[in-house]
Design a protein around this motif. Structure first.
Motif, PDB file in Angstrom:
ATOM      1  N   SER A   1       5.234 -12.034 -11.664  1.00  0.00           N
ATOM      2  CA  SER A   1       4.586 -11.629 -10.414  1.00  0.00           C
ATOM      3  C   SER A   1       3.483 -12.598 -10.040  1.00  0.00           C
ATOM      4  O   SER A   1       3.086 -13.471 -10.817  1.00  0.00           O
ATOM      5  CB  SER A   1       4.007 -10.209 -10.542  1.00  0.00           C
ATOM      6  N   VAL A   2       3.013 -12.407  -8.833  1.00  0.00           N
ATOM      7  CA  VAL A   2       1.722 -12.952  -8.421  1.00  0.00           C
ATOM      8  C   VAL A   2       0.866 -11.745  -8.065  1.00  0.00           C
ATOM      9  O   VAL A   2       1.377 -10.698  -7.655  1.00  0.00           O
ATOM     10  CB  VAL A   2       1.837 -13.921  -7.228  1.00  0.00           C
ATOM     11  N   VAL A   3      -0.425 -11.876  -8.252  1.00  0.00           N
ATOM     12  CA  VAL A   3      -1.330 -10.757  -8.035  1.00  0.00           C
ATOM     13  C   VAL A   3      -2.380 -11.159  -7.015  1.00  0.00           C
ATOM     14  O   VAL A   3      -3.038 -12.200  -7.156  1.00  0.00           O
ATOM     15  CB  VAL A   3      -2.007 -10.311  -9.347  1.00  0.00           C
ATOM     16  N   LYS A   4      -2.525 -10.345  -5.972  1.00  0.00           N
ATOM     17  CA  LYS A   4      -3.580 -10.544  -4.977  1.00  0.00           C
ATOM     18  C   LYS A   4      -4.804  -9.751  -5.432  1.00  0.00           C
ATOM     19  O   LYS A   4      -4.719  -8.555  -5.708  1.00  0.00           O
ATOM     20  CB  LYS A   4      -3.100 -10.053  -3.621  1.00  0.00           C
ATOM     21  N   ILE A   5      -5.937 -10.425  -5.509  1.00  0.00           N
ATOM     22  CA  ILE A   5      -7.180  -9.801  -5.962  1.00  0.00           C
ATOM     23  C   ILE A   5      -8.234  -9.963  -4.888  1.00  0.00           C
ATOM     24  O   ILE A   5      -8.432 -11.061  -4.353  1.00  0.00           O
ATOM     25  CB  ILE A   5      -7.679 -10.458  -7.269  1.00  0.00           C
ATOM     26  N   ASP A   6      -8.910  -8.888  -4.561  1.00  0.00           N
ATOM     27  CA  ASP A   6     -10.075  -8.918  -3.685  1.00  0.00           C
ATOM     28  C   ASP A   6     -11.299  -8.553  -4.518  1.00  0.00           C
ATOM     29  O   ASP A   6     -11.243  -7.651  -5.366  1.00  0.00           O
ATOM     30  CB  ASP A   6      -9.935  -7.943  -2.523  1.00  0.00           C
TER      31      ASP A   6
ATOM     32  N   THR B   1      -3.456  -6.067  -6.235  1.00  0.00           N
ATOM     33  CA  THR B   1      -2.154  -5.770  -5.622  1.00  0.00           C
ATOM     34  C   THR B   1      -1.112  -6.734  -6.172  1.00  0.00           C
ATOM     35  O   THR B   1      -1.045  -7.898  -5.749  1.00  0.00           O
ATOM     36  CB  THR B   1      -2.227  -5.905  -4.089  1.00  0.00           C
ATOM     37  N   PRO B   2      -0.278  -6.295  -7.142  1.00  0.00           N
ATOM     38  CA  PRO B   2       0.759  -7.184  -7.671  1.00  0.00           C
ATOM     39  C   PRO B   2       1.989  -7.233  -6.769  1.00  0.00           C
ATOM     40  O   PRO B   2       2.331  -6.247  -6.107  1.00  0.00           O
ATOM     41  CB  PRO B   2       1.101  -6.542  -9.031  1.00  0.00           C
ATOM     42  N   ASP B   3       2.618  -8.378  -6.746  1.00  0.00           N
ATOM     43  CA  ASP B   3       3.908  -8.553  -6.055  1.00  0.00           C
ATOM     44  C   ASP B   3       4.896  -8.994  -7.131  1.00  0.00           C
ATOM     45  O   ASP B   3       4.933 -10.169  -7.513  1.00  0.00           O
ATOM     46  CB  ASP B   3       3.773  -9.594  -4.947  1.00  0.00           C
ATOM     47  N   GLU B   4       5.676  -8.036  -7.627  1.00  0.00           N
ATOM     48  CA  GLU B   4       6.476  -8.275  -8.822  1.00  0.00           C
ATOM     49  C   GLU B   4       7.929  -8.598  -8.485  1.00  0.00           C
ATOM     50  O   GLU B   4       8.498  -8.076  -7.527  1.00  0.00           O
ATOM     51  CB  GLU B   4       6.423  -7.039  -9.732  1.00  0.00           C
ATOM     52  N   LEU B   5       8.494  -9.447  -9.337  1.00  0.00           N
ATOM     53  CA  LEU B   5       9.912  -9.766  -9.300  1.00  0.00           C
ATOM     54  C   LEU B   5      10.510  -9.320 -10.624  1.00  0.00           C
ATOM     55  O   LEU B   5      10.073  -9.757 -11.692  1.00  0.00           O
ATOM     56  CB  LEU B   5      10.135 -11.262  -9.088  1.00  0.00           C
TER      57      LEU B   5
END
Length: 432
Positions: free
Chosen positions: A142-147, A108-112
């Motif tokens: 971005s920062v990316v949330k990884i599970d 799940t990326p959180d992009e700027l």
């Protein structure tokens, strides 16, 4: 318990810099990102036991300065179509140990997005607000949330398409290996006693669940090791660590709940010849849970057509009661210094300070581990299940500390430090 070198073990017991995680991304045997991921924070959980799904999972937030790690395609570097994470635990001030391998399940990326103007000869935007030979382009950070979950997800997702049964000469371990060998090698730890398995067993649909049930027949469980291997280990065994005030313990918390505290088991069946009902009840007769005492009356009912006589009903009700009493536990939430070598399923001793003025040493099994690399770098929270009988025994200890509360056990010189030397008999009455 994960293997650890002596230098790192000594470092774990002392003050040291913060621990960190080193995470590499692989697919099909090759690195998909040339450098370790830039981990901003992480949460790493391990679970073991009969009441939860056995396994490990990890959540990472990683920096993505050029926006290349947020997946669009399934086979992008950190996509969910087969990317594996190799997690290495770096002990502050000491060495590193292989922690686990995981498969990515969510990205799940959180992009700027920032727009910049660049020169591009020949480009002209009709009716645009830019000068000729310039173009506006997006710049994404971005920062990316990884599970991700451990490698047991492979056999868990791979269902048995047809019912299967063990072959001739099969054993519990050989069947577990057969069911899972496409996903990881299996190592059997000392203390596990293998035995043959009936060819009448039928495995249907759930591959990993079948393997777990098989191991339960020999009082064993599985857990993933640091090199991607599955380790089969025996239940019970000796404690691998003692945590206590001044030696790794941060806090101990506990909780009681009324739910599930039965004190009478009613078993119902039906006679095979005439169909008359059969019923028997067995109660807890002594102790704080005794039927009709302050705890009250709390029945648990069981019904089966396999119960055909009164004696069978009594026997099964007795079995249910005894299994309940043997499973009674006090569950502790124990926060400790970081211990990457501990694994869910390990047995430890928790030194819990009590109001009587001493430390009670409570043996128990780690049923879950929560490791955080965010608010408190490297903090570790253990859930430890301690037998109720062991807890009561530890709280009823008789020593010098209880003398301070008015309970005077027999006192002899052999209870004193050996450096005191020999001396005549001493009693409480002739103490100064």
């Amino acid at each position: 318990m994960r293997p650890i070198d002596e230098e790192s073990r000594i470092a774990l017991d002392g003050s040291r810099p913060a621990d960190t995680l080193i995470v590499w991304a692989w697919r099909d045997g090759s690195l998909v990102v040339p450098e370790p991921l830039q981990v901003i924070d992480a949460g790493w959980d391990e679970d073991a036991g009969d009441s939860v799904k056995i396994g490990q999972n990890i959540s990472l937030t990683v920096a993505d300065p050029d926006g290349s790690l947020g997946a669009w395609r399934l086979d992008d570097p950190l996509g969910v179509a087969g990317t594996l994470l190799q997690v290495i635990y770096k002990i502050g001030g000491a060495r590193a140990l292989n922690a686990a391998w995981f498969r990515i399940t969510d990205n799940t990326p959180d992009e700027l997005v920032d727009w910049r103007v660049i020169n591009e000869y020949g480009y002209e935007e009709p009716d645009g607000d830019l000068e000729p030979h310039t173009r506006r382009v997006p710049v994404i950070t971005s920062v990316v949330k990884i599970d991700a979950v451990d490698l047991t997800i492979g056999p868990d997702r791979d269902k048995l398409e047809n019912p299967e049964s063990p072959g001739a000469g099969a054993t519990i371990i050989s069947e577990f290996k057969r069911l899972t060998h496409d996903y990881f090698p299996t190592v059997v730890d000392p203390g596990v006693t293998d035995r043959t398995v009936s060819r009448q067993l039928v495995f249907d649909r759930e591959r990993l669940e079948a393997g777990q049930d098989l191991l339960g027949r020999i009082s064993a469980r599985y857990r993933m090791g640091g090199d991607g291997e599955c380790r089969v280990y025996p239940l019970g065994g000796d404690s691998v660590w003692r945590v206590e005030p001044g030696y790794g313990l941060v806090s101990v918390k506990r909780r009681q709940s009324l739910d599930g505290l039965y004190n009478r088991w009613v078993v119902e069946g039906k006679e095979s010849e005439n169909g008359q009902p059969v019923r028997a009840a067995v109660s807890i007769e002594t102790g704080p849970l005794r039927f009709g005492g302050p705890h009250g009356r709390a029945q648990s009912f069981y019904s089966s057509e396999m119960i055909e006589t009164y004696s069978q009903a009594v026997a099964y009700a007795t079995r249910l009661r005894d299994e309940f009493l043997s499973s009674l536990a006090v569950v502790l939430t124990v926060e400790t210094v970081p211990r990457p070598d501990l694994q869910a399923g390990d047995r430890i001793e928790v030194g819990a300070p009590v109001v009587a003025g001493y430390v009670a040493y409570l043996p128990g099994e780690i049923t879950s581990i929560r490791r955080s690399f965010t608010t408190v770098p490297g903090s570790t929270v253990l859930t430890v299940s301690c037998s109720y009988a062991d807890v009561v025994n530890a709280l009823n200890r008789t020593d010098w500390a209880q003398h301070l509360t008015g309970n005077k056990p027999a006192l002899t010189w052999d209870r004193m430090p050996s450096t005191w030397g020999s001396a005549p008999a001493i009693t409480w009455d002739n103490l100064p």
